[in-house]
Design a protein around this motif. Sequence first.
Motif, PDB file in Angstrom:
ATOM      1  N   VAL A  34       0.819  -1.309   0.175  1.00  0.00           N
ATOM      2  CA  VAL A  34       0.384   0.050   0.226  1.00  0.00           C
ATOM      3  C   VAL A  34       1.332   1.220   0.056  1.00  0.00           C
ATOM      4  O   VAL A  34       1.420   1.274   0.911  1.00  0.00           O
ATOM      5  CB  VAL A  34      -0.773   0.224   0.997  1.00  0.00           C
ATOM      6  CG1 VAL A  34      -1.394   1.276   1.456  1.00  0.00           C
ATOM      7  CG2 VAL A  34      -2.077  -0.975   1.241  1.00  0.00           C
ATOM      8  N   LYS A  36       0.177   4.578  -1.306  1.00  0.00           N
ATOM      9  CA  LYS A  36      -0.482   6.002  -0.640  1.00  0.00           C
ATOM     10  C   LYS A  36       0.183   6.662   0.424  1.00  0.00           C
ATOM     11  O   LYS A  36       1.346   6.224   1.001  1.00  0.00           O
ATOM     12  CB  LYS A  36      -1.698   5.483   0.020  1.00  0.00           C
ATOM     13  CG  LYS A  36      -2.133   5.443   1.393  1.00  0.00           C
ATOM     14  CD  LYS A  36      -3.313   5.429   2.353  1.00  0.00           C
ATOM     15  CE  LYS A  36      -3.162   4.433   3.027  1.00  0.00           C
ATOM     16  NZ  LYS A  36      -3.779   3.990   4.024  1.00  0.00           N
ATOM     17  N   ASN A  57      -5.623   4.797  -2.928  1.00  0.00           N
ATOM     18  CA  ASN A  57      -6.698   4.701  -1.417  1.00  0.00           C
ATOM     19  C   ASN A  57      -7.143   6.073  -2.038  1.00  0.00           C
ATOM     20  O   ASN A  57      -8.101   6.999  -2.174  1.00  0.00           O
ATOM     21  CB  ASN A  57      -6.544   5.237  -0.393  1.00  0.00           C
ATOM     22  CG  ASN A  57      -6.262   3.913   0.284  1.00  0.00           C
ATOM     23  OD1 ASN A  57      -5.119   3.353   0.051  1.00  0.00           O
ATOM     24  ND2 ASN A  57      -6.932   4.371   1.843  1.00  0.00           N
ATOM     25  N   ILE A  79      -8.131   1.159  -3.245  1.00  0.00           N
ATOM     26  CA  ILE A  79      -8.313   0.710  -2.057  1.00  0.00           C
ATOM     27  C   ILE A  79      -9.189   1.575  -0.772  1.00  0.00           C
ATOM     28  O   ILE A  79      -9.730   1.176   0.498  1.00  0.00           O
ATOM     29  CB  ILE A  79      -7.501  -0.392  -1.479  1.00  0.00           C
ATOM     30  CG1 ILE A  79      -6.516   0.585  -0.911  1.00  0.00           C
ATOM     31  CG2 ILE A  79      -6.628  -1.716  -1.223  1.00  0.00           C
ATOM     32  CD1 ILE A  79      -5.094   0.327   0.131  1.00  0.00           C
ATOM     33  N   MET A 161     -13.114  -7.454   1.708  1.00  0.00           N
ATOM     34  CA  MET A 161     -12.045  -7.325   2.098  1.00  0.00           C
ATOM     35  C   MET A 161     -13.074  -6.491   3.366  1.00  0.00           C
ATOM     36  O   MET A 161     -13.936  -6.249   3.281  1.00  0.00           O
ATOM     37  CB  MET A 161     -11.752  -6.047   0.992  1.00  0.00           C
ATOM     38  CG  MET A 161     -10.913  -4.705   1.370  1.00  0.00           C
ATOM     39  SD  MET A 161     -11.194  -3.719   2.363  1.00  0.00           S
ATOM     40  CE  MET A 161     -10.563  -2.657   1.388  1.00  0.00           C
ATOM     41  N   ILE A 163     -11.949  -3.529   6.364  1.00  0.00           N
ATOM     42  CA  ILE A 163     -11.225  -2.700   7.315  1.00  0.00           C
ATOM     43  C   ILE A 163     -11.332  -3.170   8.929  1.00  0.00           C
ATOM     44  O   ILE A 163     -11.973  -1.832   9.089  1.00  0.00           O
ATOM     45  CB  ILE A 163     -10.648  -1.415   6.866  1.00  0.00           C
ATOM     46  CG1 ILE A 163     -10.395  -1.718   5.585  1.00  0.00           C
ATOM     47  CG2 ILE A 163      -9.382  -0.485   8.086  1.00  0.00           C
ATOM     48  CD1 ILE A 163      -9.954   0.261   5.315  1.00  0.00           C
ATOM     49  N   MET A 201      -3.625  -5.740   7.652  1.00  0.00           N
ATOM     50  CA  MET A 201      -2.638  -4.636   7.863  1.00  0.00           C
ATOM     51  C   MET A 201      -1.298  -5.218   8.571  1.00  0.00           C
ATOM     52  O   MET A 201      -0.979  -5.620   8.610  1.00  0.00           O
ATOM     53  CB  MET A 201      -3.531  -3.090   7.707  1.00  0.00           C
ATOM     54  CG  MET A 201      -4.394  -3.241   7.494  1.00  0.00           C
ATOM     55  SD  MET A 201      -5.558  -1.240   7.027  1.00  0.00           S
ATOM     56  CE  MET A 201      -5.442  -1.123   8.679  1.00  0.00           C
ATOM     57  N   SER A 202      -0.460  -3.975   8.578  1.00  0.00           N
ATOM     58  CA  SER A 202       0.568  -4.064   9.826  1.00  0.00           C
ATOM     59  C   SER A 202       0.460  -4.182  10.813  1.00  0.00           C
ATOM     60  O   SER A 202       0.807  -4.799  11.053  1.00  0.00           O
ATOM     61  CB  SER A 202       1.083  -2.338   9.091  1.00  0.00           C
ATOM     62  OG  SER A 202       1.713  -2.259   8.397  1.00  0.00           O
ATOM     63  N   ARG A 217      -2.597  -6.369   3.464  1.00  0.00           N
ATOM     64  CA  ARG A 217      -2.168  -5.030   2.461  1.00  0.00           C
ATOM     65  C   ARG A 217      -1.747  -4.277   3.456  1.00  0.00           C
ATOM     66  O   ARG A 217      -2.323  -3.438   4.500  1.00  0.00           O
ATOM     67  CB  ARG A 217      -3.782  -4.535   2.021  1.00  0.00           C
ATOM     68  CG  ARG A 217      -4.835  -5.083   1.748  1.00  0.00           C
ATOM     69  CD  ARG A 217      -6.496  -3.934   1.125  1.00  0.00           C
ATOM     70  NE  ARG A 217      -6.787  -3.142   2.800  1.00  0.00           N
ATOM     71  CZ  ARG A 217      -7.768  -3.835   3.678  1.00  0.00           C
ATOM     72  NH1 ARG A 217      -7.856  -5.337   3.258  1.00  0.00           N
ATOM     73  NH2 ARG A 217      -8.287  -4.149   4.568  1.00  0.00           N
ATOM     74  N   ILE A 218      -0.173  -4.052   2.937  1.00  0.00           N
ATOM     75  CA  ILE A 218       0.068  -3.959   3.749  1.00  0.00           C
ATOM     76  C   ILE A 218       0.960  -1.917   3.245  1.00  0.00           C
ATOM     77  O   ILE A 218       1.466  -2.220   2.450  1.00  0.00           O
ATOM     78  CB  ILE A 218       1.997  -5.017   4.454  1.00  0.00           C
ATOM     79  CG1 ILE A 218       1.000  -6.334   4.282  1.00  0.00           C
ATOM     80  CG2 ILE A 218       2.640  -3.928   5.384  1.00  0.00           C
ATOM     81  CD1 ILE A 218       0.309  -6.239   5.308  1.00  0.00           C
ATOM     82  N   GLY A 219       0.560  -1.346   4.536  1.00  0.00           N
ATOM     83  CA  GLY A 219       1.765  -0.150   4.022  1.00  0.00           C
ATOM     84  C   GLY A 219       2.628   0.454   4.395  1.00  0.00           C
ATOM     85  O   GLY A 219       4.137   0.487   4.844  1.00  0.00           O
ATOM     86  N   THR A 220       2.816   0.609   6.311  1.00  0.00           N
ATOM     87  CA  THR A 220       3.611   1.396   7.390  1.00  0.00           C
ATOM     88  C   THR A 220       4.998   0.209   7.271  1.00  0.00           C
ATOM     89  O   THR A 220       5.884   0.371   7.171  1.00  0.00           O
ATOM     90  CB  THR A 220       2.769   1.656   8.085  1.00  0.00           C
ATOM     91  OG1 THR A 220       1.815   2.213   8.366  1.00  0.00           O
ATOM     92  CG2 THR A 220       4.075   2.297   9.595  1.00  0.00           C
ATOM     93  N   ARG A 226       3.423   7.386   7.065  1.00  0.00           N
ATOM     94  CA  ARG A 226       3.286   8.318   6.247  1.00  0.00           C
ATOM     95  C   ARG A 226       2.993   9.303   6.431  1.00  0.00           C
ATOM     96  O   ARG A 226       2.832   9.820   7.402  1.00  0.00           O
ATOM     97  CB  ARG A 226       0.977   7.620   5.709  1.00  0.00           C
ATOM     98  CG  ARG A 226       1.754   6.642   5.042  1.00  0.00           C
ATOM     99  CD  ARG A 226       0.123   6.092   4.083  1.00  0.00           C
ATOM    100  NE  ARG A 226      -0.858   5.687   6.019  1.00  0.00           N
ATOM    101  CZ  ARG A 226      -0.863   4.521   5.963  1.00  0.00           C
ATOM    102  NH1 ARG A 226      -0.131   3.546   5.173  1.00  0.00           N
ATOM    103  NH2 ARG A 226      -1.296   4.226   6.917  1.00  0.00           N
TER     104      ARG A 226
END
Length: 227
Positions: A34, A36, A57, A79, A161, A163, A201-202, A217-220, A226
């Motif tokens: 992810v 974003k 996003n 997403i 999906m 969250i 997620m993370s 779905r992994i961002g951080t 961010r």
Amino acid sequence: MNTICKNLEDIISRIRRAEQKYSHLSGSVKLLAVSKHHPIEALDTAYACGQIAFGENYVQEMQAKVDTSVKKALNWHFIGPIQSNKTKHIAAIADWVHSIDRLKVAQRLNNQKPVERAAISICLQVNISGETSKSGVNPNDLLPLAEEIRNLKGLKLRGLMAIPAPENNFDKQRATFAKVRCLYEDLNRQGFELDTLSMGMSNDMEAAIAEGANLVRIGTAIFGKRT
Ligand SMILES: *Cc1c(COP(=O)(O)O)cnc(C)c1O
């Protein structure tokens, strides 16, 4: 090795360990990076380290990244919450959309998808923590929505999906993901052929994999905080 590649390697080994621990086939859980609010350079670095699927996003941000990216091999997943006046842009670039929670948005994507593009893979976003989130379809409305969307030929209904509301306790995280898994299994018992459970997620990836997530779905944990 640079930080992003190191983080990717760490995440992939966390995924492999969780697959093993919860008796899933090795390699069955896919990683969506992810990106974003992170610059195109961060995506390029991740791509150079082997990452192909990216989640965004915001429509304009995704569009800008698609335009600057020379990597036609990238796989784009939308997403974020969807405003119906943005569906045309999403239909033109997204390979996947995880955040469908109403028929109108699905119909617009279906109608606006350029004919030369393959069917867009769709996940229905479920509002699993009740009051705490405004996005997502209420579990009671899931079956009728899925039945309508199944008839849209420009879309391919792939899964669910979710969250969940932020939660640090593993068992509580897991209990929420278990509810999503039940909804997913219910739909498949009703004859749907869903193959994707997009959750984790993370901060709650292991609990999601424990409950059968096969797309996290992994961002951080890949790109850092961010801004
Ligand atoms: C931002 C975001 C993520 C990634 O969250 P991290 O906690 O940074 O891993 C995953 N899914 C959705 C829908 C998001 O908006």
